[in-house]
Enzyme design. Structure first.
Site, PDB file in Angstrom:
ATOM      1  CG  HIS A   3     -15.904 -22.541  -4.546  1.00  0.00           C
ATOM      2  ND1 HIS A   3     -16.937 -22.971  -3.744  1.00  0.00           N
ATOM      3  CD2 HIS A   3     -16.241 -21.287  -4.956  1.00  0.00           C
ATOM      4  CE1 HIS A   3     -17.841 -22.020  -3.670  1.00  0.00           C
ATOM      5  NE2 HIS A   3     -17.453 -20.987  -4.391  1.00  0.00           N
ATOM      6  CB  CYS A  39     -16.565 -19.449  -1.824  1.00  0.00           C
ATOM      7  SG  CYS A  39     -18.207 -18.823  -2.225  1.00  0.00           S
ATOM      8  CG  ASN A  96     -21.137 -20.749  -4.802  1.00  0.00           C
ATOM      9  OD1 ASN A  96     -20.795 -21.426  -3.842  1.00  0.00           O
ATOM     10  ND2 ASN A  96     -20.544 -19.617  -5.125  1.00  0.00           N
TER      11      ASN A  96
HETATM   12  N1  COA Z   1     -30.368 -13.734 -16.644  1.00  0.00           N
HETATM   13  C1  COA Z   1     -30.266 -12.988 -17.769  1.00  0.00           C
HETATM   14  N2  COA Z   1     -29.430 -11.946 -17.873  1.00  0.00           N
HETATM   15  C2  COA Z   1     -28.673 -11.652 -16.803  1.00  0.00           C
HETATM   16  C3  COA Z   1     -28.736 -12.391 -15.606  1.00  0.00           C
HETATM   17  C4  COA Z   1     -29.635 -13.458 -15.556  1.00  0.00           C
HETATM   18  N3  COA Z   1     -29.766 -14.246 -14.458  1.00  0.00           N
HETATM   19  N4  COA Z   1     -27.844 -11.864 -14.719  1.00  0.00           N
HETATM   20  C5  COA Z   1     -27.266 -10.827 -15.345  1.00  0.00           C
HETATM   21  N5  COA Z   1     -27.766 -10.691 -16.590  1.00  0.00           N
HETATM   22  C6  COA Z   1     -27.412  -9.711 -17.607  1.00  0.00           C
HETATM   23  C7  COA Z   1     -26.770  -8.474 -17.024  1.00  0.00           C
HETATM   24  O1  COA Z   1     -27.732  -7.572 -16.544  1.00  0.00           O
HETATM   25  C8  COA Z   1     -26.004  -7.938 -18.212  1.00  0.00           C
HETATM   26  O2  COA Z   1     -26.903  -7.256 -19.039  1.00  0.00           O
HETATM   27  P1  COA Z   1     -26.448  -5.904 -19.783  1.00  0.00           P
HETATM   28  O3  COA Z   1     -25.305  -6.323 -20.667  1.00  0.00           O
HETATM   29  O4  COA Z   1     -27.684  -5.505 -20.510  1.00  0.00           O
HETATM   30  O5  COA Z   1     -26.029  -4.969 -18.693  1.00  0.00           O
HETATM   31  C9  COA Z   1     -25.567  -9.203 -18.930  1.00  0.00           C
HETATM   32  O6  COA Z   1     -26.413 -10.250 -18.459  1.00  0.00           O
HETATM   33  C10 COA Z   1     -24.121  -9.576 -18.681  1.00  0.00           C
HETATM   34  O7  COA Z   1     -23.878  -9.505 -17.283  1.00  0.00           O
HETATM   35  P2  COA Z   1     -22.480  -9.825 -16.674  1.00  0.00           P
HETATM   36  O8  COA Z   1     -22.507  -9.558 -15.208  1.00  0.00           O
HETATM   37  O9  COA Z   1     -21.420  -9.146 -17.504  1.00  0.00           O
HETATM   38  O10 COA Z   1     -22.408 -11.392 -16.948  1.00  0.00           O
HETATM   39  P3  COA Z   1     -21.222 -12.364 -16.690  1.00  0.00           P
HETATM   40  O11 COA Z   1     -20.887 -13.078 -17.919  1.00  0.00           O
HETATM   41  O12 COA Z   1     -20.115 -11.696 -15.913  1.00  0.00           O
HETATM   42  O13 COA Z   1     -21.888 -13.440 -15.717  1.00  0.00           O
HETATM   43  C11 COA Z   1     -21.914 -14.030 -13.406  1.00  0.00           C
HETATM   44  C12 COA Z   1     -22.403 -13.044 -14.462  1.00  0.00           C
HETATM   45  C13 COA Z   1     -22.449 -13.582 -12.046  1.00  0.00           C
HETATM   46  C14 COA Z   1     -22.466 -15.415 -13.745  1.00  0.00           C
HETATM   47  C15 COA Z   1     -20.371 -14.061 -13.404  1.00  0.00           C
HETATM   48  O14 COA Z   1     -19.872 -12.773 -13.377  1.00  0.00           O
HETATM   49  C16 COA Z   1     -19.790 -14.836 -12.254  1.00  0.00           C
HETATM   50  O15 COA Z   1     -19.933 -16.035 -12.169  1.00  0.00           O
HETATM   51  N6  COA Z   1     -19.060 -14.147 -11.356  1.00  0.00           N
HETATM   52  C17 COA Z   1     -18.353 -14.761 -10.265  1.00  0.00           C
HETATM   53  C18 COA Z   1     -19.308 -15.370  -9.314  1.00  0.00           C
HETATM   54  C19 COA Z   1     -18.640 -15.961  -8.146  1.00  0.00           C
HETATM   55  O16 COA Z   1     -17.694 -16.667  -8.292  1.00  0.00           O
HETATM   56  N7  COA Z   1     -19.205 -15.660  -6.965  1.00  0.00           N
HETATM   57  C20 COA Z   1     -18.933 -16.253  -5.727  1.00  0.00           C
HETATM   58  C21 COA Z   1     -17.559 -16.063  -5.265  1.00  0.00           C
HETATM   59  S1  COA Z   1     -16.865 -17.580  -5.185  1.00  0.00           S
END
Ligand code: COA
Length: 331
Positions: free
Chosen positions: A255, A114, A285
């Site tokens: 980004h 990214c 993204n």
């Molecule tokens: N729909 C519904 N629920 C979802 C889901 C979806 N698409 N994806 C994950 N969940 C659930 C998980 O399973 C988890 O359930 P649980 O509590 O029963 O285990 C819950 O939602 C919370 O998951 P979590 O991973 O803690 O959510 P989060 O708030 O961290 O959000 C991301 C997840 C991926 C959106 C976030 O972590 C993120 O944006 N990370 C960085 C991404 C990034 O920048 N990536 C590229 C590098 S630049």
């Protein structure tokens, strides 16, 4: 002091027509619009259903050349920043060179996830400032749909496809162009965001395919925590180094990984929401594509003025991260 000041002299982008909205995902996996919107800020992504990464680069590259009155023969170097090259080799830069007919260019692919476009821009800056090259084409592009597991709700909802292309040249005006850049890489990020197989460590096999190891693997929370701090800190650092306050910044072009990461960066910089470019809602993204697509849209909408202070900021797999301070140089 560098020999020359470098500047973006053209910017263009391409996104495919096919849209996967949150409803598309809700119909296929256990997710919903409310969860995706509130956790990420994403509503839609554009998907390249036919063709490769270079097929998104080429229309943007041709438009960028036209915008600055250059021909393919004027390009000295082509840098393609991507994690989804057309093939492992030859470099996608060679395919772009061939299709454009850039007969005087050399080039290469740059893999920095990214942060790819930001690293590519900093490389172009070095070539131009040192006098090694006069005209560098930086192509930030990814066809993320080619490496996503559409059975995995935690990753597939995040990404889209798209390309942006910038032309970097010597600035005719010493007062505008790329002023400063800070770039970082830290391999301790590997466990949290990677593709398990297909490289030399674990070549493709029936087993790797069966285990779905050719897709994006991400520990979302771990990446989120690092990204929030990394992107905000490096953006603040480039501002401090150049004595800029939030009021001095015309545009923050971050980004587009997660709206909450963008908001945290803007808060840390003291930049108000109206100056923060957000298109993650429409494109998700696009990895290397996000920053040049944002810049291209801003330019097309007539929102960028000559001399505007612009901060670019990125964070990605590696980990890789950085920020660039530039004064807009296109009239
Ligand atoms: N729909 C519904 N629920 C979802 C889901 C979806 N698409 N994806 C994950 N969940 C659930 C998980 O399973 C988890 O359930 P649980 O509590 O029963 O285990 C819950 O939602 C919370 O998951 P979590 O991973 O803690 O959510 P989060 O708030 O961290 O959000 C991301 C997840 C991926 C959106 C976030 O972590 C993120 O944006 N990370 C960085 C991404 C990034 O920048 N990536 C590229 C590098 S630049």
């Amino acid at each position: 002091m560098p020999q020359y000041r470098s500047a973006l002299t053209a910017i263009a982008h391409y996104v495919p027509d096919t849209v996967y909205d949150n409803q598309w995902f809700a119909e296929r996996m256990d997710t919903n619009d409310e969860w995706i919107t509130s956790r990420t800020g994403i509503k839609e992504r554009r998907i390249m259903t036919d063709g490769a990464t270079s097929d998104m680069i080429l229309p943007a590259a041709r438009e960028a050349l036209e915008n600055c009155g250059k021909t393919a023969a004027d390009i000295d170097i082509i840098i393609v920043t991507t994690v989804t090259p057309d093939m492992m080799f030859p470099p996608t830069a060679a395919i772009v060179q061939r299709e454009l007919g850039a007969k005087n260019a050399w080039g290469y692919d740059l893999s920095a996830a990214c942060s790819g476009f930001l690293f590519g821009l900093n490389s172009a800056r070095a070539f131009v400032e040192s006098g090694v090259a006069k005209t560098v084409m930086v192509c930030g592009a990814d066809k993320m749909s080619s490496i996503l597991n559409y059975d995995d709700r935690t990753t597939s909802i995040l990404f889209g496809d798209g390309a942006g292309v910038a032309i970097v040249e010597r600035s005719e005006d010493e007062n505008v162009g790329i002023i400063d850049a800070i770039t970082h890489i830290d391999g301790s990020g590997e466990p949290y965001l990677h593709m398990k197989a297909g490289g030399s460590r674990k070549p493709a096999s029936h087993e790797t395919v069966d285990n779905k190891e050719h897709y994006v693997f991400q520990d979302g929370q771990a990446v989120f925590k690092k990204a929030v701090i990394g992107m905000a800190e490096v953006s603040a650092e480039v501002m401090e180094r150049n004595n800029l306050t939030g009021d001095d910044v015309a545009w923050l072009v971050p980004h587009q990984a997660n709206k909450r990461i963008i908001d945290a960066t803007a808060r840390r910089m003291g930049v108000t929401d109206d100056k923060v470019i957000v298109n993650i809602d429409r494109f998700g993204n696009t990895t290397s594509g996000t920053i040049p697509i944002c810049l291209s849209e801003l330019q097309k909408n007539g929102q960028l003025k000559y001399g505007d202070n612009v901060i670019l900021a990125a964070f990605g797999a590696g980990f890789t991260w950085g920020a660039i301070y530039l004064k807009w140089a296109i009239k």
